[in-house]
Design a protein around this motif. Structure first.
Motif, PDB file in Angstrom:
ATOM      1  N   THR A 188      35.712  45.988  51.813  1.00 11.45           N
ATOM      2  CA  THR A 188      36.761  46.804  52.399  1.00 11.45           C
ATOM      3  C   THR A 188      36.397  48.278  52.239  1.00 11.45           C
ATOM      4  OG1 THR A 188      39.137  47.275  52.233  1.00 11.45           O
ATOM      5  CG2 THR A 188      38.059  46.549  50.225  1.00 11.45           C
ATOM      6  N   VAL A 193      40.335  46.763  43.319  1.00 10.71           N
ATOM      7  CA  VAL A 193      41.780  46.738  43.109  1.00 10.71           C
ATOM      8  C   VAL A 193      42.094  47.770  42.033  1.00 10.71           C
ATOM      9  CG1 VAL A 193      43.715  45.305  42.382  1.00 10.71           C
ATOM     10  CG2 VAL A 193      41.860  44.309  43.753  1.00 10.71           C
ATOM     11  N   ASP A 197      48.225  52.355  43.804  1.00 13.42           N
ATOM     12  CA  ASP A 197      47.603  52.858  45.020  1.00 13.42           C
ATOM     13  C   ASP A 197      47.062  54.268  44.758  1.00 13.42           C
ATOM     14  OD1 ASP A 197      47.018  53.970  47.487  1.00 13.42           O
ATOM     15  OD2 ASP A 197      48.657  52.947  48.504  1.00 13.42           O
ATOM     16  N   VAL A 225      45.485  45.520  49.124  1.00  9.84           N
ATOM     17  CA  VAL A 225      44.073  45.191  49.255  1.00  9.84           C
ATOM     18  C   VAL A 225      43.840  43.774  49.781  1.00  9.84           C
ATOM     19  CG1 VAL A 225      41.858  45.128  48.086  1.00  9.84           C
ATOM     20  CG2 VAL A 225      43.543  46.804  47.416  1.00  9.84           C
TER      21      VAL A 225
END
Ligand code: ASP
Ligand code: MG
Length: 420
Positions: A188, A193, A197, A225
């Motif tokens: 990604t 993780v 955020d 995620v």
């Protein structure tokens, strides 16, 4: 699960591992990114691994297609929408396969249907019923790298279906499980993780390892995620997940079975979610069957209900509040108003400007005082709690939408998660 390398050595089996590599929209966002992906798959092959690639649609292509659909029709016929949206992943799969070919890596692309992903008939949010990845197995055996279009399958009625937004993760995990892959890598645009955020909390930390249970709670409460269903699937089938960046290629976060020998962090992460709205029905007669009637009506409309709070009845009346996805609010309101008339409740109100803040940690199970600390932290900062729900490893509070970011930041600090 693939046999572990040591056992393979002892049994004189070849040390080949099978890795499923899933690339999200930003990872295949343009020709440069696609070439970078092909380079990485080629490197993985050169290291001696078998690879199955799963791709998402390029960039925001799925959103663009949805806008196009809205431009030509006021309704979104689910069967046609699915047919349309699966085109996005088909473009990616063919391009990635071509890029692999240009690097001398033999490959072939497959749609979800060709990959044997059989789903139910619930268009736009179909569930996988069965995996028959014979063609994928054959391709691997023939020395090819199969590139599979994520997010799609074929229904028991032989129509093309999609697995819900973010569904390419589910494709990857389902294939990894069905093929007995050693791991499933989810590439990604973030490096893993995080404890919160990073766009909300600048001091958020990357977590090297998260348990399936924690990740499920995170995915369910706004951790953006991984898609929740993919984590459920991975846990059920014991597929280790590795979330990592296709921009830096550095090791990211492993999502694995909890290690019983390890001391667990009390709070691992703080999540936030502003995608829900709150509905309240007041003056509900406090008798058996009323809540059942309401939530049956919502369930029959396929509306997912999240937090539910019912007050203690006074004078034979009570109030029920719950949250639903913002996108379901209008439909849920209409249903509540119908049920209100049937059961003789007094009013239905809704609030779309709410947000949910959650703290998650496997160690919470055995540490009293976490709840008190969370509530104190919020109250010391003048943040009002509108609703509360808990699981054994999570506490969630609904607060006003404009307080969400602040709540996440102060909780991150209060629970000692800030990076040095
Ligand atoms: N392209 C689909 C979406 O945007 C599926 C995915 O990316 O996982 O939701
Ligand atoms: Mg995605």
């Amino acid at each position: 699960m693939g046999t572990n390398p040591l056992l393979r050595g002892l049994l004189n089996l070849p040390l080949v591992t099978l890795i499923v590599q899933k690339f999200g929209g930003t990872s295949v966002g343009d020709a440069d990114r696609i070439r970078a992906v092909a380079d990485h798959v080629a490197r993985t092959r050169a290291d001696g691994h078998d690879v199955v690639v799963v791709v998402s649609a390029m960039g925001k292509f799925t959103d663009d297609l949805i806008r196009l659909a809205d431009d030509v029709s006021p309704t979104r016929p689910p069967r046609e929408l699915d047919m349309l949206l699966t085109a996005g992943e088909r473009i990616s799969m063919a391009l990635v396969s071509m890029a692999l070919g240009a690097r001398g890596v033999e490959s072939a692309s497959f749609t979800g249907s060709q990959a044997g992903i059989i789903t139910d008939t619930d268009h736009t949010r179909a569930k996988i019923l069965e995996m028959r990845p014979d063609r994928i197995r054959e391709a691997i055996a023939a020395g090819l790298v199969p590139v599979v279009a994520g997010f799609q399958g074929i229904s028991t009625d032989k129509d093309i279906t999609t697995l819900g937004r973010g569904g390419s993760d589910v494709t990857a995990v389902a294939l990894a499980a069905a093929l007995g892959a050693d791991s499933c890598e989810i590439y990604t645009d973030v490096t893993g993780v995080f404890s919160a955020d990073p766009r909300v909390v600048s001091k958020a930390r990357r977590l090297p390892k998260v348990s399936f249970d924690e990740m499920m709670e995170m995915a369910a409460t706004g951790g953006r995620v991984l898609m929740l269903r993919s984590v459920e699937f991975a846990r059920r089938h014991g597929v280790p997940l590795h979330v990592r960046s296709s921009f830096t290629w550095e090791p990211g976060t492993w999502i694995v079975e909890e290690d019983p020998t390890m001391e667990e962090a009390i709070v691992t992460a703080i999540t936030d979610d502003s995608s829900e709205a709150k509905l309240t029905i007041d003056g509900v007669p406090d008798r058996p069957g009323v809540a059942a009637q309401l939530f049956r009506a919502l369930a029959d409309a396929s509306i997912n209900v999240d937090m539910i709070v019912q007050n203690t009845g006074t004078n034979g009346l009570t109030a029920i509040s719950f949250t639903v996805a913002l996108t379901d609010l209008d439909e849920a309101s209409a249903i509540c108003n119908e049920v209100k008339a049937l059961i003789g409740a007094t009013s239905v109100t809704s609030d779309a400007s709410i947000g949910r803040v959650s703290i998650i940690g496997a160690g919470m199970k055995s540490s009293p005082g976490v709840t008190a600390q969370m509530f104190e932290t919020l109250s010391n900062n003048g943040i009002n709690i509108e609703m509360i729900s808990t699981s054994s490893i999570r506490i969630s509070c609904v607060v006003s939408a404009d307080k969400v970011a602040e709540a996440v930041r102060i909780l991150h600090t209060a629970f000692g998660l800030d990076a040095a």
